[in-house]
Design a protein around this motif. Structure first.
Motif, PDB file in Angstrom:
ATOM      1  N   SER A  94     -27.196  79.086 -77.967  1.00 58.67           N
ATOM      2  CA  SER A  94     -27.085  79.918 -76.761  1.00 58.67           C
ATOM      3  C   SER A  94     -26.230  79.227 -75.701  1.00 58.67           C
ATOM      4  O   SER A  94     -25.517  79.896 -74.952  1.00 58.67           O
ATOM      5  CB  SER A  94     -28.457  80.297 -76.214  1.00 58.67           C
ATOM      6  N   LYS A  97     -22.709  79.923 -76.761  1.00 63.56           N
ATOM      7  CA  LYS A  97     -22.368  81.316 -76.448  1.00 63.56           C
ATOM      8  C   LYS A  97     -22.080  81.477 -74.960  1.00 63.56           C
ATOM      9  O   LYS A  97     -21.164  82.202 -74.573  1.00 63.56           O
ATOM     10  CB  LYS A  97     -23.500  82.254 -76.873  1.00 63.56           C
ATOM     11  N   PHE A 107     -17.072  84.271 -79.228  1.00 59.91           N
ATOM     12  CA  PHE A 107     -17.901  83.258 -79.868  1.00 59.91           C
ATOM     13  C   PHE A 107     -17.811  83.421 -81.371  1.00 59.91           C
ATOM     14  O   PHE A 107     -17.960  84.516 -81.896  1.00 59.91           O
ATOM     15  CB  PHE A 107     -19.346  83.410 -79.409  1.00 59.91           C
ATOM     16  N   TRP A 129     -20.882  75.563 -84.193  1.00 55.11           N
ATOM     17  CA  TRP A 129     -20.477  76.737 -83.433  1.00 55.11           C
ATOM     18  C   TRP A 129     -19.329  76.375 -82.527  1.00 55.11           C
ATOM     19  O   TRP A 129     -19.244  75.266 -82.029  1.00 55.11           O
ATOM     20  CB  TRP A 129     -21.631  77.259 -82.597  1.00 55.11           C
TER      21      TRP A 129
END
Length: 139
Positions: A94, A97, A107, A129
């Motif tokens: 998160s 993101k 993202f 990520w």
């Protein structure tokens, strides 16, 4: 990339590894290398987004804002990266993101499992990520 072409040339076309190398070459060549986007680096907006998305975590959010401020001043892609480490459910995804949202980037989740030194050591890697520039020449 030349190394991958040489490797593919020496492999049997029916081997499983040749399929992996071909897929990698196809993916690499399909990237939009000549298309660039601009990052949006509004620190006040970034702070607002981080505060909306995450309660507490003041030190982490301050470090992210510091990183974004330096990126805005330096205006180059090369440099240090942010690395989030912790157990599952700790908010790493998160945060990533939110950083993508702060920079007006799409993202994207990239799995690097089994790559690099982890692959040689026999351990498996977890997912990675990245807030990336959509259709951009620079990840």
């Amino acid at each position: 990339m030349e190394k991958e072409f040489r490797k593919l040339k020496l492999m049997s076309p029916t081997s499983a590894e040749a399929t992996v190398v071909r897929n990698y070459i196809d993916w690499f060549l399909s990237l939009p290398w000549n298309y660039c986007t601009r990052d949006k680096l509004d620190l006040k907006q970034a702070e607002k987004i981080l505060d909306e998305d995450h309660y507490g975590l003041r030190e982490v959010k301050d470090r992210i804002l510091e990183y974004l401020a330096v990126q805005g001043l330096v205006k180059k892609i090369k440099g240090p990266i942010l690395c989030f480490v912790g157990p599952p459910g700790g908010g790493k995804t998160s945060l990533a993101k939110s950083i993508a949202r702060c920079m007006a980037r799409r993202f994207v989740r990239l799995s690097l499992e089994g790559s690099g030194t982890r692959r040689r050591s026999g351990a498996t890697g977890g997912p990675t990520w990245a807030p990336c520039r959509e259709r951009s020449s620079s990840p």
